[in-house]
Design a protein around this motif. Sequence first.
Motif, short mmCIF file in Angstrom:
data_model
loop_
_atom_site.label_atom_id
_atom_site.label_comp_id
_atom_site.label_asym_id
_atom_site.label_seq_id
_atom_site.Cartn_x
_atom_site.Cartn_y
_atom_site.Cartn_z
N GLN A 1 -2.71 3.91 -10.44
CA GLN A 1 -2.78 2.95 -11.54
C GLN A 1 -3.61 1.73 -11.20
N GLY A 2 -4.61 1.89 -10.31
CA GLY A 2 -5.53 0.80 -10.03
C GLY A 2 -4.81 -0.46 -9.60
N CYS A 3 -5.04 -1.56 -10.36
CA CYS A 3 -4.42 -2.85 -10.04
C CYS A 3 -2.98 -2.94 -10.52
N ARG A 4 -2.41 -1.82 -10.96
CA ARG A 4 -0.99 -1.83 -11.32
C ARG A 4 -0.18 -1.00 -10.34
N GLY A 5 -0.80 -0.63 -9.21
CA GLY A 5 -0.05 0.08 -8.17
C GLY A 5 -0.60 1.48 -7.92
N GLY A 6 -0.34 1.99 -6.72
CA GLY A 6 -0.81 3.34 -6.38
C GLY A 6 -0.11 3.88 -5.15
N ARG A 7 -0.45 5.13 -4.82
CA ARG A 7 0.21 5.85 -3.73
C ARG A 7 -0.72 6.03 -2.55
N LEU A 8 -0.16 5.92 -1.34
CA LEU A 8 -0.97 6.04 -0.14
C LEU A 8 -1.50 7.46 0.06
N ASP A 9 -0.65 8.47 -0.20
CA ASP A 9 -1.12 9.85 0.03
C ASP A 9 -2.31 10.17 -0.87
N GLY A 10 -2.29 9.65 -2.12
CA GLY A 10 -3.40 9.88 -3.05
C GLY A 10 -4.68 9.18 -2.58
N ALA A 11 -4.51 7.97 -2.02
CA ALA A 11 -5.67 7.21 -1.55
C ALA A 11 -6.34 7.94 -0.39
N TRP A 12 -5.52 8.48 0.55
CA TRP A 12 -6.10 9.18 1.70
C TRP A 12 -6.72 10.51 1.28
N TRP A 13 -6.11 11.18 0.29
CA TRP A 13 -6.71 12.42 -0.23
C TRP A 13 -8.11 12.12 -0.76
N PHE A 14 -8.24 11.02 -1.50
CA PHE A 14 -9.53 10.65 -2.09
C PHE A 14 -10.56 10.35 -0.99
#
Length: 445
Positions: free
Chosen positions: A246-259
């Motif tokens: 959700q961009g500047c409304r929050g996000g997940r670490l596993d998704g960020a590393w996948w990207f």
Amino acid sequence: MWRCPLGLLLLLSLAGHVALGAKQGRVRQDLCCRGRADDCALPYLGAICYCDLFCNRTVSDCCPDFWDFCLGVPPPFPPIQGCMHGGRIYPVLGTYWDNCNRCTCQENRQWQCDQEPCLVDPDMIKAINQGNYGWQAGNHSAFWGMTLDEGIRYRLGTIRPSSLVMNMHEIYTVLNPGEVLPTAFEASEKWPNLIHEPLDQGNCAGSWAFSTAAVASDRVSIHSLGHMTPVLSPQNLLSCDTHQQQGCRGGRLDGAWWFLRRRGVVSDHCYPFSGRERDEAGPAPPCMMHSRAMGRGKRQATARCPNSHVNNNDIYQVTPVYRLGSNDKEIMKELMENGPVQALMEVHEDFFLYKGGIYSHTPVSLGRPERYRRHGTHSVKITGWGEETLPDGRTLKYWTAANSWGPAWGERGHFRIVRGVNECDIESFVLGVWGRVGMEDMGHH
């Protein structure tokens, strides 16, 4: 010539009380009220008012306290309607801000103020600094005027991992028999110029992207032996990693590393942070940097940098992320051998006030209503460790970590936090990763 609201001037001249010539000499000290050192005159509501014995008139440019102060009698006409604050009178329904609370002048001429807990709480700062907690609190001016609720909503922004991710295999680092870790270690001393300074996420709840980019920047630099030293772009993650994020409304670490593994990101110079402010209506900024596969697992950017002054649109990637055991020795060994790690942490109301020392969550809000005790999930970069002997003889072991609240917060943007007892969950979910570096990357800068 003295100044006075026009209406009063007219009335005064009509009243013909005193010739203006005599008025010029009004400031003779013997006519001033006793005990005043203001030459009988002081500015008041944009005009000059007088406090001398000529004041005893019903239409008046006298100071509001003339009758009480000079004559000891109540004023003969009602004073100006409104409420006094800081030497000014505010009209009925006038407002001023007191830190994060709006105060309104009521018709009964009393101030009524909101009762929101503020992010910067002077009472809490005082209580922490008077207690023996091992750290000092202070006012971080960027937080002044924000409510505690806004701090939790806009300054953190890591969503707690699902139980599936929390149960991710831990990689156990084995300490060799007799292996002793040093009592202190700092990544920037082992890898000078390869450990990057903290960025500032502003009022964007994007710590998931900032901490990921920060750890990846250091790891790519270390694993390429300094041939690549990018500051990676949190904005690239915020705008382009949109799958369940959700961009500047929050996000997940596993998704960020996948990207970062599958798509990769460019440098912060190429794709700078656009700093979405809180409560901003409208859609999030669109993704400006896609990448495409170019064989052997590598990718290249499909567009020029959004920052037109920069040409270098190289894509940086990492290998699959791995989770460490939550024993502090294992985290220490990983950090010392492979570079800074990412940690999830629970941020409480007092952490925003951290100025220096070895942080641990204090009990100072326990006696207050529930709404003064708030917490949310955040992620940070652990960069080292140490221990310190306190004046009372206790030894405190700590981690050093980089936050993403800019260099003016804490200890130049960093903080120390008690180590070995899972303070604020900091040892419960710690991740490491390798920069994806090929032989050809080692040749060019």
